[in-house]
Design a protein around this motif. Structure first.
Motif, PDB file in Angstrom:
ATOM      1  N   PHE A 110      -5.559  -6.620   6.763  1.00 62.82           N
ATOM      2  CA  PHE A 110      -5.618  -6.068   5.400  1.00 62.82           C
ATOM      3  C   PHE A 110      -4.672  -6.882   4.816  1.00 62.82           C
ATOM      4  N   VAL A 111      -5.003  -7.313   3.485  1.00 61.71           N
ATOM      5  CA  VAL A 111      -3.956  -8.265   2.700  1.00 61.71           C
ATOM      6  C   VAL A 111      -3.696  -7.022   1.555  1.00 61.71           C
ATOM      7  N   VAL A 112      -2.512  -6.671   1.649  1.00 57.36           N
ATOM      8  CA  VAL A 112      -1.996  -5.665   0.622  1.00 57.36           C
ATOM      9  C   VAL A 112      -1.238  -6.065  -0.342  1.00 57.36           C
ATOM     10  N   GLN A 113      -1.416  -5.582  -1.699  1.00 55.19           N
ATOM     11  CA  GLN A 113      -0.456  -6.363  -2.825  1.00 55.19           C
ATOM     12  C   GLN A 113      -0.002  -5.359  -3.569  1.00 55.19           C
ATOM     13  N   SER A 114       1.056  -5.200  -3.878  1.00 56.43           N
ATOM     14  CA  SER A 114       1.754  -4.464  -4.980  1.00 56.43           C
ATOM     15  C   SER A 114       1.238  -4.837  -6.285  1.00 56.43           C
ATOM     16  N   LYS A 115       0.848  -3.368  -7.161  1.00 52.99           N
ATOM     17  CA  LYS A 115       0.446  -3.758  -8.494  1.00 52.99           C
ATOM     18  C   LYS A 115       1.692  -3.949  -9.401  1.00 52.99           C
ATOM     19  N   ASP A 116       3.082  -3.958  -8.992  1.00 54.76           N
ATOM     20  CA  ASP A 116       3.893  -4.095  -9.654  1.00 54.76           C
ATOM     21  C   ASP A 116       4.790  -5.325  -9.388  1.00 54.76           C
ATOM     22  N   ALA A 117       5.400  -6.094 -10.409  1.00 58.31           N
ATOM     23  CA  ALA A 117       5.950  -7.251 -10.364  1.00 58.31           C
ATOM     24  C   ALA A 117       6.941  -7.313  -9.313  1.00 58.31           C
ATOM     25  N   PRO A 118       7.156  -8.030  -8.590  1.00 56.04           N
ATOM     26  CA  PRO A 118       6.644  -9.525  -8.388  1.00 56.04           C
ATOM     27  C   PRO A 118       5.482  -9.818  -7.508  1.00 56.04           C
ATOM     28  N   TYR A 119       4.432  -8.617  -7.511  1.00 54.67           N
ATOM     29  CA  TYR A 119       3.433  -8.503  -6.947  1.00 54.67           C
ATOM     30  C   TYR A 119       3.275  -8.972  -5.391  1.00 54.67           C
ATOM     31  N   LEU A 120       4.391  -8.633  -4.612  1.00 56.70           N
ATOM     32  CA  LEU A 120       4.474  -8.690  -3.385  1.00 56.70           C
ATOM     33  C   LEU A 120       3.251  -8.681  -2.565  1.00 56.70           C
ATOM     34  N   ILE A 121       3.273  -9.207  -1.261  1.00 49.71           N
ATOM     35  CA  ILE A 121       1.918  -9.306  -0.519  1.00 49.71           C
ATOM     36  C   ILE A 121       2.502  -9.058   1.118  1.00 49.71           C
ATOM     37  N   THR A 122       1.692  -8.250   1.828  1.00 51.38           N
ATOM     38  CA  THR A 122       1.882  -8.052   3.056  1.00 51.38           C
ATOM     39  C   THR A 122       0.559  -7.711   3.791  1.00 51.38           C
ATOM     40  N   VAL A 123       0.678  -8.827   4.919  1.00 49.07           N
ATOM     41  CA  VAL A 123      -0.679  -8.855   5.536  1.00 49.07           C
ATOM     42  C   VAL A 123      -0.474  -8.208   6.937  1.00 49.07           C
ATOM     43  N   VAL A 124      -1.612  -7.336   7.190  1.00 47.41           N
ATOM     44  CA  VAL A 124      -1.228  -6.404   8.397  1.00 47.41           C
ATOM     45  C   VAL A 124      -2.725  -6.444   9.180  1.00 47.41           C
ATOM     46  N   GLU A 125      -2.138  -6.267  10.608  1.00 43.10           N
ATOM     47  CA  GLU A 125      -3.365  -5.970  11.491  1.00 43.10           C
ATOM     48  C   GLU A 125      -3.164  -4.866  12.198  1.00 43.10           C
ATOM     49  N   LEU A 126      -4.129  -3.862  12.471  1.00 48.99           N
ATOM     50  CA  LEU A 126      -3.844  -2.729  12.933  1.00 48.99           C
ATOM     51  C   LEU A 126      -3.832  -2.708  14.767  1.00 48.99           C
ATOM     52  N   ARG A 127      -3.179  -1.981  15.205  1.00 39.98           N
ATOM     53  CA  ARG A 127      -2.912  -1.925  16.644  1.00 39.98           C
ATOM     54  C   ARG A 127      -4.085  -1.278  17.255  1.00 39.98           C
ATOM     55  N   ARG A 128      -4.374  -1.795  18.796  1.00 39.10           N
ATOM     56  CA  ARG A 128      -5.514  -1.311  19.321  1.00 39.10           C
ATOM     57  C   ARG A 128      -5.902   0.243  19.252  1.00 39.10           C
ATOM     58  N   THR A 129      -4.831   0.904  19.477  1.00 34.80           N
ATOM     59  CA  THR A 129      -4.653   2.512  19.485  1.00 34.80           C
ATOM     60  C   THR A 129      -5.426   3.044  17.836  1.00 34.80           C
ATOM     61  N   ALA A 130      -5.092   2.397  16.903  1.00 33.98           N
ATOM     62  CA  ALA A 130      -5.404   2.632  15.662  1.00 33.98           C
ATOM     63  C   ALA A 130      -6.966   2.368  15.431  1.00 33.98           C
ATOM     64  N   LEU A 131      -7.277   1.242  16.038  1.00 32.57           N
ATOM     65  CA  LEU A 131      -8.910   0.848  15.920  1.00 32.57           C
ATOM     66  C   LEU A 131      -9.551   1.893  16.918  1.00 32.57           C
ATOM     67  N   ARG A 132      -9.231   2.320  18.236  1.00 34.71           N
ATOM     68  CA  ARG A 132      -9.736   3.053  18.960  1.00 34.71           C
ATOM     69  C   ARG A 132     -10.070   4.428  18.599  1.00 34.71           C
ATOM     70  N   VAL A 133      -9.065   4.860  17.866  1.00 33.46           N
ATOM     71  CA  VAL A 133      -9.014   6.229  16.988  1.00 33.46           C
ATOM     72  C   VAL A 133     -10.064   6.193  16.027  1.00 33.46           C
ATOM     73  N   GLY A 134     -10.156   4.923  15.200  1.00 29.74           N
ATOM     74  CA  GLY A 134     -11.110   4.752  14.252  1.00 29.74           C
ATOM     75  C   GLY A 134     -12.622   4.716  14.761  1.00 29.74           C
ATOM     76  N   ARG A 135     -12.592   4.046  15.733  1.00 30.08           N
ATOM     77  CA  ARG A 135     -13.969   4.180  16.458  1.00 30.08           C
ATOM     78  C   ARG A 135     -14.551   5.621  16.853  1.00 30.08           C
ATOM     79  N   GLU A 136     -13.691   6.181  17.266  1.00 26.66           N
ATOM     80  CA  GLU A 136     -13.961   7.554  17.730  1.00 26.66           C
ATOM     81  C   GLU A 136     -14.175   8.340  16.522  1.00 26.66           C
ATOM     82  N   ARG A 137     -13.610   8.365  15.540  1.00 25.21           N
ATOM     83  CA  ARG A 137     -13.983   9.160  14.160  1.00 25.21           C
ATOM     84  C   ARG A 137     -15.102   8.661  13.880  1.00 25.21           C
ATOM     85  N   ASN A 138     -15.477   7.337  13.721  1.00 26.77           N
ATOM     86  CA  ASN A 138     -16.781   6.798  13.234  1.00 26.77           C
ATOM     87  C   ASN A 138     -17.966   7.330  14.045  1.00 26.77           C
ATOM     88  N   ARG A 139     -17.914   7.306  15.624  1.00 26.87           N
ATOM     89  CA  ARG A 139     -18.755   7.920  16.253  1.00 26.87           C
ATOM     90  C   ARG A 139     -19.055   9.211  16.056  1.00 26.87           C
TER      91      ARG A 139
END
Length: 293
Positions: free
Chosen positions: A224-253
């Motif tokens: 996820f490339v997350v950018q603030s809508k307020d100046a100076p429009y900072l950007i943070t790039v994040v990757e989810l940990r495996r546990t978060a993805l596992r929970v996501g897959r269970e919810r999707n199932r």
């Protein structure tokens, strides 16, 4: 309520899995023969929502909302694909003349912006291009914007779909799939809360499943490339940990199974058909017990 759009006669429905380049409006009308489920739809099927809410919103698409304009406009400039941006050179939008102009722009499928907003989204896109990681992830020389993935789920046979903000060119190296989000904050702690609140952990798992199902790569990453809508429009790039993805897959199932059952029975239940016994929030009861002891 907006007018309900229907599938155009000139467009063919999709019946085979694959990666498709199609207009955004066709994707959201559901391009799959017999119907399909998207990540956002899957999230609407589960609490705190329910199948009845999912079906209502599917059958009655909401009208465009002004507070989404900045995000949509920034997406257009960052990805190089999307609706036209039209600057309305009037700070006040409450006159009949300007209201008519804004309505005409929206009717044409474009996004009307005030002068300050127009400059804002251009500054946001410029910040993305200058960012060491984000600029490389959305490099127009090495990928395509807004690609639609269609595949069939194995256990339920439900057709699934996803629309990638950006699909990098498939090479022998690791396939890194970026997704652009605008937010009120690019603070990692705030992002974590947003990921949970809006179910983005389900989106990440859903999109990775689609890329894997279509053989786009085995060593996959979703950022996820997350950018603030307020100046100076900072950007943070994040990757989810495996546990978060596992929970996501269970919810999707769970959502896929609910969807398959609803389609099979033509029944889209509400939150509950019975009388529910509920408690106060746990923290309220805990405070009460502590005070009473």
């Amino acid at each position: 309520m907006s007018e309900i759009a229907t599938w155009p006669e000139w467009a063919e429905k999709i019946s085979e899995p694959g990666v498709y380049d199609m207009p955004d409006e066709l994707y959201h009308l559901d391009p799959v023969e017999g119907g399909s489920l998207s990540s956002s739809g899957a999230r609407k099927l589960l609490p705190p929502h329910c199948p009845a809410i999912y079906k209502h919103e599917r059958d009655n698409p909401p009208a465009p909302k002004k507070h989404f304009d900045i995000g949509h406009a920034a997406h257009k400039l960052v990805l190089g694909s999307g609706p036209e941006l039209v600057r309305i050179d009037a700070e006040r939008w409450d006159t009949n003349k300007v209201k008519a102009e804004v309505a005409a722009v929206r009717a044409d499928g474009a996004i009307p912006l005030k002068p300050g907003e127009y400059q804002q989204v251009h500054d946001m896109a410029d910040a993305i291009r200058k960012h060491r990681i984000a600029g490389a992830l959305f490099d127009p020389e090495h990928g395509q914007p807004e690609q639609s993935l269609i595949w069939q789920d194995g256990p339920t046979k439900v057709w699934r779909r996803a629309r990638f903000d950006w699909l990098p060119d498939v090479t022998e190296g690791r396939l890194i799939i970026p997704d652009y989000k605008t937010s009120h904050s690019a603070d990692p702690g705030a992002i974590a809360r947003t990921v949970y609140q809006y179910g983005y952990y389900q989106q990440a798992a859903w999109y990775l499943d689609g890329a894997e199902a279509l053989g786009l790569g085995e060593d996959l990453a979703f950022l996820f490339v997350v950018q603030s809508k307020d100046a100076p429009y900072l950007i943070t790039v994040v990757e989810l940990r495996r546990t978060a993805l596992r929970v996501g897959r269970e919810r999707n199932r769970q959502a896929l199974e609910v969807y398959a059952e609803c389609v099979a029975t033509c029944h889209w239940p509400a939150h509950s058909d019975e009388i529910e016994l509920i408690s106060l929030p746990a923290w309220v009861e805990n405070d009460y017990l502590q005070e009473a002891s």
